[in-house]
Write a protein that holds these residues in place. Structure first.
Motif, PDB file in Angstrom:
ATOM      1  N   ILE A 308      20.075 -18.885 -95.940  1.00 46.16           N
ATOM      2  CA  ILE A 308      21.081 -19.762 -96.557  1.00 46.16           C
ATOM      3  C   ILE A 308      20.949 -21.189 -96.047  1.00 46.16           C
ATOM      4  O   ILE A 308      21.048 -22.159 -96.807  1.00 46.16           O
ATOM      5  N   ARG A 309      20.706 -21.355 -94.766  1.00 44.63           N
ATOM      6  CA  ARG A 309      20.616 -22.703 -94.195  1.00 44.63           C
ATOM      7  C   ARG A 309      19.373 -23.442 -94.677  1.00 44.63           C
ATOM      8  O   ARG A 309      19.377 -24.674 -94.782  1.00 44.63           O
ATOM      9  N   GLY A 310      18.299 -22.722 -94.978  1.00 43.60           N
ATOM     10  CA  GLY A 310      17.065 -23.371 -95.406  1.00 43.60           C
ATOM     11  C   GLY A 310      16.988 -23.690 -96.882  1.00 43.60           C
ATOM     12  O   GLY A 310      15.932 -24.081 -97.379  1.00 43.60           O
ATOM     13  N   GLN A 311      18.090 -23.527 -97.602  1.00 41.72           N
ATOM     14  CA  GLN A 311      18.085 -23.842 -99.026  1.00 41.72           C
ATOM     15  C   GLN A 311      18.001 -25.358 -99.220  1.00 41.72           C
ATOM     16  O   GLN A 311      18.820 -26.107 -98.705  1.00 41.72           O
ATOM     17  N   GLY A 312      16.962 -25.784 -99.951  1.00 43.05           N
ATOM     18  CA  GLY A 312      16.808 -27.202-100.232  1.00 43.05           C
ATOM     19  C   GLY A 312      17.213 -27.570-101.642  1.00 43.05           C
ATOM     20  O   GLY A 312      17.722 -28.668-101.892  1.00 43.05           O
ATOM     21  N   THR A 313      16.980 -26.648-102.577  1.00 41.32           N
ATOM     22  CA  THR A 313      17.305 -26.918-103.978  1.00 41.32           C
ATOM     23  C   THR A 313      18.795 -26.734-104.241  1.00 41.32           C
ATOM     24  O   THR A 313      19.440 -27.578-104.868  1.00 41.32           O
ATOM     25  N   ILE A 314      19.348 -25.640-103.760  1.00 35.18           N
ATOM     26  CA  ILE A 314      20.759 -25.332-103.970  1.00 35.18           C
ATOM     27  C   ILE A 314      21.523 -25.715-102.710  1.00 35.18           C
ATOM     28  O   ILE A 314      21.221 -25.252-101.615  1.00 35.18           O
ATOM     29  N   ALA A 385      30.889 -15.500 -95.666  1.00 38.99           N
ATOM     30  CA  ALA A 385      31.236 -15.834 -94.285  1.00 38.99           C
ATOM     31  C   ALA A 385      30.072 -16.526 -93.578  1.00 38.99           C
ATOM     32  O   ALA A 385      30.272 -17.478 -92.807  1.00 38.99           O
ATOM     33  N   ILE A 386      28.855 -16.091 -93.826  1.00 41.18           N
ATOM     34  CA  ILE A 386      27.684 -16.726 -93.214  1.00 41.18           C
ATOM     35  C   ILE A 386      27.519 -18.147 -93.726  1.00 41.18           C
ATOM     36  O   ILE A 386      27.157 -19.066 -92.972  1.00 41.18           O
ATOM     37  N   THR A 387      27.781 -18.371 -95.003  1.00 41.53           N
ATOM     38  CA  THR A 387      27.697 -19.733 -95.570  1.00 41.53           C
ATOM     39  C   THR A 387      28.714 -20.659 -94.917  1.00 41.53           C
ATOM     40  O   THR A 387      28.400 -21.805 -94.553  1.00 41.53           O
ATOM     41  N   LEU A 388      29.948 -20.182 -94.758  1.00 41.37           N
ATOM     42  CA  LEU A 388      30.956 -20.996 -94.092  1.00 41.37           C
ATOM     43  C   LEU A 388      30.588 -21.255 -92.636  1.00 41.37           C
ATOM     44  O   LEU A 388      30.785 -22.368 -92.113  1.00 41.37           O
ATOM     45  N   SER A 389      30.031 -20.256 -91.968  1.00 40.34           N
ATOM     46  CA  SER A 389      29.597 -20.441 -90.584  1.00 40.34           C
ATOM     47  C   SER A 389      28.468 -21.464 -90.490  1.00 40.34           C
ATOM     48  O   SER A 389      28.426 -22.275 -89.552  1.00 40.34           O
ATOM     49  N   THR A 390      27.584 -21.479 -91.457  1.00 39.65           N
ATOM     50  CA  THR A 390      26.498 -22.462 -91.482  1.00 39.65           C
ATOM     51  C   THR A 390      27.057 -23.875 -91.622  1.00 39.65           C
ATOM     52  O   THR A 390      26.588 -24.804 -90.963  1.00 39.65           O
ATOM     53  N   CYS A 391      28.057 -24.048 -92.463  1.00 39.37           N
ATOM     54  CA  CYS A 391      28.664 -25.376 -92.642  1.00 39.37           C
ATOM     55  C   CYS A 391      29.416 -25.823 -91.391  1.00 39.37           C
ATOM     56  O   CYS A 391      29.432 -27.016 -91.050  1.00 39.37           O
ATOM     57  N   VAL A 392      30.057 -24.865 -90.694  1.00 38.46           N
ATOM     58  CA  VAL A 392      30.812 -25.223 -89.493  1.00 38.46           C
ATOM     59  C   VAL A 392      29.873 -25.600 -88.360  1.00 38.46           C
ATOM     60  O   VAL A 392      30.115 -26.569 -87.611  1.00 38.46           O
ATOM     61  N   ASN A 397      28.148 -33.660 -92.181  1.00 37.10           N
ATOM     62  CA  ASN A 397      29.423 -33.473 -92.879  1.00 37.10           C
ATOM     63  C   ASN A 397      29.336 -32.383 -93.945  1.00 37.10           C
ATOM     64  O   ASN A 397      29.944 -32.495 -95.010  1.00 37.10           O
ATOM     65  N   THR A 398      28.617 -31.329 -93.657  1.00 39.17           N
ATOM     66  CA  THR A 398      28.456 -30.263 -94.650  1.00 39.17           C
ATOM     67  C   THR A 398      29.768 -29.528 -94.899  1.00 39.17           C
ATOM     68  O   THR A 398      30.092 -29.188 -96.038  1.00 39.17           O
ATOM     69  N   LEU A 399      30.540 -29.288 -93.844  1.00 42.38           N
ATOM     70  CA  LEU A 399      31.813 -28.593 -94.021  1.00 42.38           C
ATOM     71  C   LEU A 399      32.775 -29.427 -94.860  1.00 42.38           C
ATOM     72  O   LEU A 399      33.474 -28.894 -95.730  1.00 42.38           O
ATOM     73  N   LEU A 400      32.812 -30.730 -94.609  1.00 38.43           N
ATOM     74  CA  LEU A 400      33.689 -31.597 -95.401  1.00 38.43           C
ATOM     75  C   LEU A 400      33.279 -31.601 -96.870  1.00 38.43           C
ATOM     76  O   LEU A 400      34.128 -31.538 -97.768  1.00 38.43           O
ATOM     77  N   ALA A 401      31.972 -31.670 -97.119  1.00 38.21           N
ATOM     78  CA  ALA A 401      31.491 -31.618 -98.507  1.00 38.21           C
ATOM     79  C   ALA A 401      31.839 -30.289 -99.160  1.00 38.21           C
ATOM     80  O   ALA A 401      32.212 -30.232-100.345  1.00 38.21           O
ATOM     81  N   LEU A 402      31.749 -29.210 -98.382  1.00 39.71           N
ATOM     82  CA  LEU A 402      32.111 -27.894 -98.914  1.00 39.71           C
ATOM     83  C   LEU A 402      33.587 -27.827 -99.288  1.00 39.71           C
ATOM     84  O   LEU A 402      33.951 -27.361-100.382  1.00 39.71           O
ATOM     85  N   LEU A 403      34.443 -28.306 -98.413  1.00 41.11           N
ATOM     86  CA  LEU A 403      35.879 -28.254 -98.675  1.00 41.11           C
ATOM     87  C   LEU A 403      36.269 -29.131 -99.859  1.00 41.11           C
ATOM     88  O   LEU A 403      37.065 -28.733-100.717  1.00 41.11           O
ATOM     89  N   VAL A 404      35.701 -30.337 -99.913  1.00 38.87           N
ATOM     90  CA  VAL A 404      36.047 -31.257-101.003  1.00 38.87           C
ATOM     91  C   VAL A 404      35.603 -30.701-102.347  1.00 38.87           C
ATOM     92  O   VAL A 404      36.366 -30.657-103.323  1.00 38.87           O
ATOM     93  N   SER A 405      34.353 -30.260-102.434  1.00 42.16           N
ATOM     94  CA  SER A 405      33.832 -29.770-103.715  1.00 42.16           C
ATOM     95  C   SER A 405      34.537 -28.499-104.158  1.00 42.16           C
ATOM     96  O   SER A 405      34.917 -28.351-105.323  1.00 42.16           O
ATOM     97  N   ASN A 406      34.766 -27.589-103.230  1.00 39.27           N
ATOM     98  CA  ASN A 406      35.379 -26.314-103.588  1.00 39.27           C
ATOM     99  C   ASN A 406      36.831 -26.481-104.007  1.00 39.27           C
ATOM    100  O   ASN A 406      37.270 -25.964-105.044  1.00 39.27           O
ATOM    101  N   VAL A 468      40.015 -26.438 -92.208  1.00 35.19           N
ATOM    102  CA  VAL A 468      39.878 -25.505 -93.330  1.00 35.19           C
ATOM    103  C   VAL A 468      41.247 -25.015 -93.794  1.00 35.19           C
ATOM    104  O   VAL A 468      41.557 -25.007 -95.002  1.00 35.19           O
ATOM    105  N   TYR A 469      42.115 -24.639 -92.853  1.00 33.19           N
ATOM    106  CA  TYR A 469      43.443 -24.136 -93.218  1.00 33.19           C
ATOM    107  C   TYR A 469      44.311 -25.235 -93.829  1.00 33.19           C
ATOM    108  O   TYR A 469      45.025 -25.006 -94.823  1.00 33.19           O
ATOM    109  N   ILE A 470      44.276 -26.428 -93.253  1.00 34.68           N
ATOM    110  CA  ILE A 470      45.102 -27.519 -93.776  1.00 34.68           C
ATOM    111  C   ILE A 470      44.672 -27.890 -95.194  1.00 34.68           C
ATOM    112  O   ILE A 470      45.512 -28.101 -96.086  1.00 34.68           O
ATOM    113  N   CYS A 471      43.374 -27.967 -95.420  1.00 33.73           N
ATOM    114  CA  CYS A 471      42.889 -28.271 -96.777  1.00 33.73           C
ATOM    115  C   CYS A 471      43.289 -27.188 -97.765  1.00 33.73           C
ATOM    116  O   CYS A 471      43.698 -27.485 -98.897  1.00 33.73           O
TER     117      CYS A 471
END
Length: 593
Positions: A308-314, A385-392, A397-406, A468-471
Motif C-alpha cells: 500500500i505504501r509503495g503505490q505511486g499511481t493510486i 486499517a493498514i492504509t490509515l496506519s501508513t498515513c499516520v 501531510n498524507t494523513l491531512l490529505a486523507l482526512l480532507v479528501s475523505n 482523526v476524531y475531531i475531523c
C-alpha cells in the motif's frame, strides 16, 4: 418627379383624373403647389390621353381599372428635390392603400413642402371608382351621387383603420405603459448620479434587492442549524457508538461463556441435547469469528503495508476511499446474511423430526455464506486499517490529505441530495458504525506503534488520533445539520431517532424493523484480535513452554475479566440511559398534550 419606367404613373396623375365631390356636387381638380415642378403638368396630360385610349380598347377590363391604377401607386417614399433661384423645395409623397367594399380604394397623400424655412403640410384624399362596362356619357350626375355616398362609407372605414392603428401604437409604447404603472419610474432613471447616490444611502437596507426580511420560522431554522441540531445529532451518534461497542463486547465475552455452558451441559448429560435458536446463532457466529481470526493470523501485515505504501499511481486517500465504500457494502450485506442465518437457526430449533435434515442443510449453507462474507469483510477492514496506519506513520501531510479528501467527499455526496426521515435515520446509524470502525483502526495503529516503534511516539500518536476524531465529529455534525436544513427536518426528529434506539436497546417491540441499528461485529472483532495477539506475544517472558503457556492463560484471563467488566458497565449504562430517556420523553409528550 417624372413618369417611371414601365408606364407607371405618379400619385399626381391619379389625383388629377379623380373626381371630387363638394357640397355643390361639382368636379374640382386638385390644385398643385407653386413649388411643384412644371414637368408634372405634362405628365398629367399624357396620363389622361393614355387612360382614355386604354378605356376605348378594352371596355370589358374597365372594372379593374381602379385597382390597376392603385397597383401603380408608389408604395415607398418618393422624394423629389430641385433648386430654383437658390431655394430648395422638397415634395414628400406618402401613400396608403386600404381595401374598401365594392372594389373602391382611397389614397391618402401628404405633401410636406419646405420652402424658405417654412414647413407646410397638406392632406388630400383621392378615390378612383370603378366604371361599369355599359355606362354612357350622360350618367355623370348619377355617378357623382353614387360617389358621394361611397365617399362617406370610405371615410368611415379609413377612420376606423386609423383609430385601430393608433390603439396598436399606444399599446406598443412601453414608456406610456410603464408611466401608467409607476409615474416616478422615469424620474428615478433620469436623476443625476449624485441624487441617485444620496437616495441609495437613505433608502434603507443596502441588500434589499438581493435579500428579504426573515420571519420567525426562518430565525428558528437558523438557530436549529447552528445550535440545537448539532448536539442532538452528536448525542444520537454517540449513543449508537456505545450500542455498537456493547455488541462487540457481547461477541467476545458473552458468546464464549454461553458456548462453554452449552458444552458443559452436554457433557454432564452424557447425550446430545437439542440446542435452542439462540445457542445455534452463537455457534454460527463463533465459527465465523474463528475462521476469520485464523485466516488473518496467516496474513503478513508488513507485506500489505509495503504494497500500500509503495503505490505511486493510486494515492493513499484514493485507496482509503475505495476500501471505505467496500466496507459499507459488506456491512450491509453481512447484516442481511446474518439475519438469514438466525432465521435458519430458529427453524432448525423448532422444526419437526421429519424436517430436520432440510433445516440442517439450510443452516449449514447459511452459516457457510456468513463465514465467507465475514472473512471478506475482515480483510477489507484490515486493509483499511493498514492504509490509515501508513498515513499516520508518514512524515508528510498524507494523513491531512486523507482526512480532507475523505470527509469533504462525504459532504459533497450527501448534503445536496433529498432525503426522507427514514433515510436520515439510517445515515446516522451508519455514521455510528463508521465511528466504531475508526476506533478499531486507531487501536490497530496503537498496536503497531507498540510493537515496532523505536522512538518516542505517544505524543505523535495522540495528536494524530485526536485529529482523526475531531475531523470525524465536525464532518458528521456539519453534514447532518445541512441535510436537516435542506430537507426541512426539525431537531425534534433526531430526538425521535434516539427514542427508537433506546427502545431497540431495551428490546421493546418495534413496528418498523428497518429503523433498527444494524451492526455485525464479527469482522471488527477478527481485526482487533489479530492486531492485539502480536502485542501479547511481544510481552511474554522468556522461559520454558509451560511458563509461556501459563502467562498466555493469565493474560487472557485478565483481558477477559477486563472486557467483561467493561461490558457490564457499558450495558448497564446504556440500559439506564435508555430507560431515563424514554420516561423523560413520555413526560414531555404528556406535558405538551
Amino acid at each position: 418627379m417624372m413618369v417611371r419606367s414601365g408606364g407607371r404613373k405618379l400619385s399626381f396623375d391619379i389625383l388629377n383624373t379623380a373626381t371630387f365631390e363638394d357640397n355643390d356636387s361639382t368636379k374640382r381638380p386638385m390644385h398643385r403647389s407653386k413649388s411643384d415642378p412644371p414637368a408634372l403638368e405634362a405628365n398629367a396630360a399624357t396620363s389622361d390621353s393614355k387612360r382614355n385610349r386604354r378605356k376605348k380598347r378594352n371596355k370589358s377590363s374597365r372594372k379593374n381599372a381602379g385597382s390597376e391604377c392603385l397597383e401603380d401607386i408608389i408604395e415607398d417614399q418618393c422624394e423629389t428635390s430641385h433648386v430654383c433661384n437658390g431655394s430648395v423645395s422638397k415634395n414628400v409623397v406618402y401613400e396608403e392603400m386600404s381595401a374598401v367594399p365594392e372594389e373602391k380604394s382611397v389614397v391618402s397623400v401628404e405633401f410636406c413642402q419646405l420652402h424658405g424655412g417654412e414647413l407646410r403640410q397638406r392632406s388630400v384624399n383621392a378615390r378612383e371608382e370603378n366604371v361599369n362596362a355599359n355606362e354612357d356619357e350622360n350618367g355623370n350626375g348619377n355617378e357623382n351621387e353614387k360617389f358621394s355616398g361611397d365617399r362617406k362609407e370610405v371615410d368611415g372605414v379609413v377612420k376606423d383603420k386609423r383609430s385601430r392603428k393608433l390603439e396598436r401604437e399606444e399599446s406598443l409604447d412601453w414608456r406610456r405603459v410603464v408611466m401608467a404603472k409607476d409615474p416616478n419610474y422615469f424620474l428615478s432613471i433620469e436623476k443625476s448620479p449624485l441624487k441617485y447616490f444620496v437616495e441609495e444611502m437613505n433608502c434603507g437596507n443596502s441588500l434589499r434587492t438581493t435579500s428579504t426580511l426573515a420571519n420567525e420560522e426562518d430565525r428558528e431554522r437558523v438557530y436549529d442549524t447552528i445550535f440545537r441540531l448539532p448536539w442532538r445529532c452528536e448525542l444520537l451518534i454517540s449513543v449508537g457508538y456505545f450500542v455498537c461497542f456493547d455488541s462487540f463486547l457481547s461477541i467476545v465475552t458473552i458468546m464464549p461463556i454461553r458456548l462453554i455452558m452449552v458444552a458443559w451441559r452436554n457433557l454432564n448429560a452424557r447425550h446430545f441435547i437439542r440446542p435452542s435458536a439462540a445457542e445455534l446463532c452463537d455457534f454460527g457466529c463463533f465459527v465465523a469469528l474463528a475462521c476469520g481470526v485464523f485466516l488473518l493470523e496467516q496474513t503478513d501485515i508488513s507485506l500489505i503495508y509495503h504494497i500500500i505504501r509503495g503505490q505511486g499511481t493510486i494515492k493513499l486517500y484514493v485507496v482509503y476511499n475505495v476500501l471505505e465504500i467496500f466496507d459499507k457494502m459488506c456491512q450491509s450485506l453481512g447484516g442481511d446474511v446474518l439475519h438469514t442465518l438466525f432465521n435458519s437457526a430458529e427453524g432448525l430449533a423448532n422444526c419437526d423430526q421429519e424436517n430436520t435434515n432440510y433445516w440442517l442443510w439450510r443452516f449449514i449453507s447459511d452459516g457457510a455464506l456468513a463465514v465467507i462474507s465475514s472473512i471478506i469483510h475482515s480483510f477489507i477492514l484490515l486493509a483499511e486499517a493498514i492504509t490509515l496506519s501508513t498515513c499516520v506513520v508518514a512524515h508528510n501531510n498524507t494523513l491531512l490529505a486523507l482526512l480532507v479528501s475523505n470527509n469533504f467527499a462525504e459532504i459533497k455526496s450527501s448534503v445536496f441530495k433529498r432525503f426522507s426521515k427514514d433515510n436520515v435515520q439510517v445515515m446516522v446509524y451508519s455514521d455510528s458504525v463508521e465511528r466504531f470502525h475508526i476506533s478499531s483502526f486507531i487501536l490497530f495503529v496503537f498496536a503497531q506503534y507498540t510493537v515496532e516503534a523505536e522512538y518516542p511516539w505517544f505524543e505523535k500518536f495522540l495528536f494524530n488520533a485526536s485529529m482523526v476524531y475531531i475531523c470525524e465529529i465536525m464532518i458528521d455534525t456539519i453534514k447532518h445539520s445541512f441535510i436537516a436544513k435542506f430537507n426541512d427536518i426539525k431537531p425534534i426528529v433526531f430526538s425521535e431517532f434516539l427514542e427508537d434506539l433506546c427502545r431497540q436497546r431495551l428490546k421493546l417491540e418495534e413496528e418498523n424493523e428497518k429503523k433498527k441499528l444494524t451492526f455485525v461485529p464479527l469482522a471488527p472483532a477478527c481485526v482487533i484480535i489479530r492486531v492485539l495477539s502480536p502485542v501479547y506475544a511481544a510481552h511474554l517472558p522468556q522461559g520454558p513452554f509451560v511458563w509461556k503457556l501459563f502467562c498466555i492463560f493469565f493474560l487472557s484471563a485478565i483481558t477477559f475479566l477486563m472486557l467483561t467488566t467493561l461490558k457490564v458497565m457499558v450495558g448497564m449504562g446504556l440500559q439506564k440511559h435508555a430507560t431515563w430517556y424514554l420516561e423523560r420523553s413520555q413526560k414531555r409528550k404528556l406535558h405538551c398534550d
